[in-house]
Design an enzyme around this catalytic site. Sequence first.
Site, PDB file in Angstrom:
ATOM      1  CE  LYS A  86      -2.324   1.797   3.611  1.00  0.00           C
ATOM      2  NZ  LYS A  86      -3.020   1.821   4.860  1.00  0.00           N
ATOM      3  CG  ASP A 105      -7.555   3.729   2.436  1.00  0.00           C
ATOM      4  OD1 ASP A 105      -8.525   3.469   1.681  1.00  0.00           O
ATOM      5  OD2 ASP A 105      -7.641   4.917   2.896  1.00  0.00           O
TER       6      ASP A 105
END
Length: 184
Positions: A86, A105
Amino acid sequence: MLSAQTTDKAVNKVTPALFSRYPSPGALAEADVAEVAELLRAGGLGMFNQKGKNIVGLSRALVEVHRGEVPRSLDALVELPGVGRKTANVVLGVMWNIPEGVVVDTHVQRLSQRLGLTKEQTPEKIELALCALYPRDRWDALSHLLIFHGRRVCFAIRPACSACKASDLCPNAFRADDVGRKKR
Ligand code: SF4
């Protein structure tokens, strides 16, 4: 790395003092971890010990392996301490404009399910599904858009469907409370 389990607001509060005290990866690489952790704690960040250790370790790796520069590939980024897929995708998209995936997310995870873009549950599978749906040059904007909408309108609890510009298109409009969230 500082934003894990905390808000951008809290991170933005602490970064001026952090960057003023340690203005480069080289400076942070030589820092005392306990001092960095204390600065983060004083600025109100949680998990300050782990985050202090991570950013000093990251800076050391940047200096030792990458001459103090942030690398431009996913493979190199995820080798850095404390950097996962991420974070690496955020850096590639925002800093270098060469995303290798969609940042997933908590907001992207929730909204992609509510908007009917995927039925997948895990961040890895959601990312693959979104990458297949949109061209690469939209990946970075897509994640920012979903994150923004998740923060301002499509809240985890009681999404503001009556104020949502996408309600005509959203398959879960006005019944989204339990969609895309962990089971209570
Ligand atoms: S209509 Fe409701 S559930 Fe759908 S995107 Fe908008 S706020 Fe979220």
